[in-house]
Design a protein around this motif. Sequence first.
Motif, PDB file in Angstrom:
ATOM      1  N   ARG A  73      -2.263  36.399 -41.813  1.00 18.98           N
ATOM      2  CA  ARG A  73      -2.096  37.195 -40.602  1.00 18.98           C
ATOM      3  C   ARG A  73      -0.649  37.643 -40.511  1.00 18.98           C
ATOM      4  O   ARG A  73       0.235  37.075 -41.153  1.00 18.98           O
ATOM      5  CB  ARG A  73      -2.525  36.435 -39.356  1.00 18.98           C
ATOM      6  CG  ARG A  73      -1.750  35.179 -39.137  1.00 18.98           C
ATOM      7  CD  ARG A  73      -2.335  34.359 -38.022  1.00 18.98           C
ATOM      8  NE  ARG A  73      -1.808  33.009 -38.187  1.00 18.98           N
ATOM      9  CZ  ARG A  73      -1.970  32.048 -37.343  1.00 18.98           C
ATOM     10  NH1 ARG A  73      -2.670  32.254 -36.267  1.00 18.98           N
ATOM     11  NH2 ARG A  73      -1.466  30.877 -37.561  1.00 18.98           N
ATOM     12  N   PHE A  74      -0.425  38.670 -39.728  1.00 27.53           N
ATOM     13  CA  PHE A  74       0.913  39.195 -39.499  1.00 27.53           C
ATOM     14  C   PHE A  74       1.276  38.991 -38.039  1.00 27.53           C
ATOM     15  O   PHE A  74       0.427  39.111 -37.156  1.00 27.53           O
ATOM     16  CB  PHE A  74       0.969  40.697 -39.798  1.00 27.53           C
ATOM     17  CG  PHE A  74       0.731  41.038 -41.233  1.00 27.53           C
ATOM     18  CD1 PHE A  74       1.727  40.865 -42.170  1.00 27.53           C
ATOM     19  CD2 PHE A  74      -0.486  41.542 -41.645  1.00 27.53           C
ATOM     20  CE1 PHE A  74       1.516  41.190 -43.498  1.00 27.53           C
ATOM     21  CE2 PHE A  74      -0.706  41.872 -42.970  1.00 27.53           C
ATOM     22  CZ  PHE A  74       0.302  41.698 -43.896  1.00 27.53           C
ATOM     23  N   ARG A  75       2.568  38.716 -37.776  1.00 29.09           N
ATOM     24  CA  ARG A  75       3.062  38.599 -36.399  1.00 29.09           C
ATOM     25  C   ARG A  75       4.238  39.548 -36.247  1.00 29.09           C
ATOM     26  O   ARG A  75       5.188  39.500 -37.033  1.00 29.09           O
ATOM     27  CB  ARG A  75       3.498  37.169 -36.097  1.00 29.09           C
ATOM     28  CG  ARG A  75       3.949  36.983 -34.651  1.00 29.09           C
ATOM     29  CD  ARG A  75       4.115  35.515 -34.302  1.00 29.09           C
ATOM     30  NE  ARG A  75       5.212  34.893 -34.977  1.00 29.09           N
ATOM     31  CZ  ARG A  75       6.408  34.671 -34.416  1.00 29.09           C
ATOM     32  NH1 ARG A  75       6.638  35.019 -33.181  1.00 29.09           N
ATOM     33  NH2 ARG A  75       7.358  34.082 -35.111  1.00 29.09           N
ATOM     34  N   ALA A  76       4.186  40.411 -35.243  1.00 25.09           N
ATOM     35  CA  ALA A  76       5.270  41.351 -34.975  1.00 25.09           C
ATOM     36  C   ALA A  76       6.475  40.592 -34.426  1.00 25.09           C
ATOM     37  O   ALA A  76       6.331  39.744 -33.557  1.00 25.09           O
ATOM     38  CB  ALA A  76       4.809  42.398 -33.972  1.00 25.09           C
ATOM     39  N   LEU A  77       7.681  40.893 -34.946  1.00 21.40           N
ATOM     40  CA  LEU A  77       8.886  40.208 -34.500  1.00 21.40           C
ATOM     41  C   LEU A  77       9.873  41.094 -33.758  1.00 21.40           C
ATOM     42  O   LEU A  77      10.697  40.602 -33.000  1.00 21.40           O
ATOM     43  CB  LEU A  77       9.616  39.574 -35.701  1.00 21.40           C
ATOM     44  CG  LEU A  77       8.858  38.491 -36.447  1.00 21.40           C
ATOM     45  CD1 LEU A  77       9.677  38.007 -37.626  1.00 21.40           C
ATOM     46  CD2 LEU A  77       8.533  37.336 -35.522  1.00 21.40           C
TER      47      LEU A  77
END
Length: 104
Positions: free
Chosen positions: A17-21
């Motif tokens: 999964r990707f998490r926006a930072l």
Amino acid sequence: MKTLQLTFEHPVKGNLRFRALSGQTDRLLTLRPFDTGQGHLLKIETDELENGRWELILEWEHEDRNFQHTQVFEVEGETGLFQTSLYADACLYHSRHPLHCMNH
């Protein structure tokens, strides 16, 4: 096509999964399964991600042990335009002919 490539010591199957930072709201994108098959290379397409900083989160199991890997990376747009800060720095150096400094 923009991709991330990771190499493992053995074939791996799990979820990512990707998490926006940065620049975006703090959110996680949906879990996606991945499988390197018999190989050791994992290629992950990132075309659907907005420009900005992201965290990749990989989770998998190998020999009855759970593993997690996180990696921060940045997605930059391909607008065909030069980056303003690079242009400005180059033009400061070549102040006599600022329009010609894009050739560097």
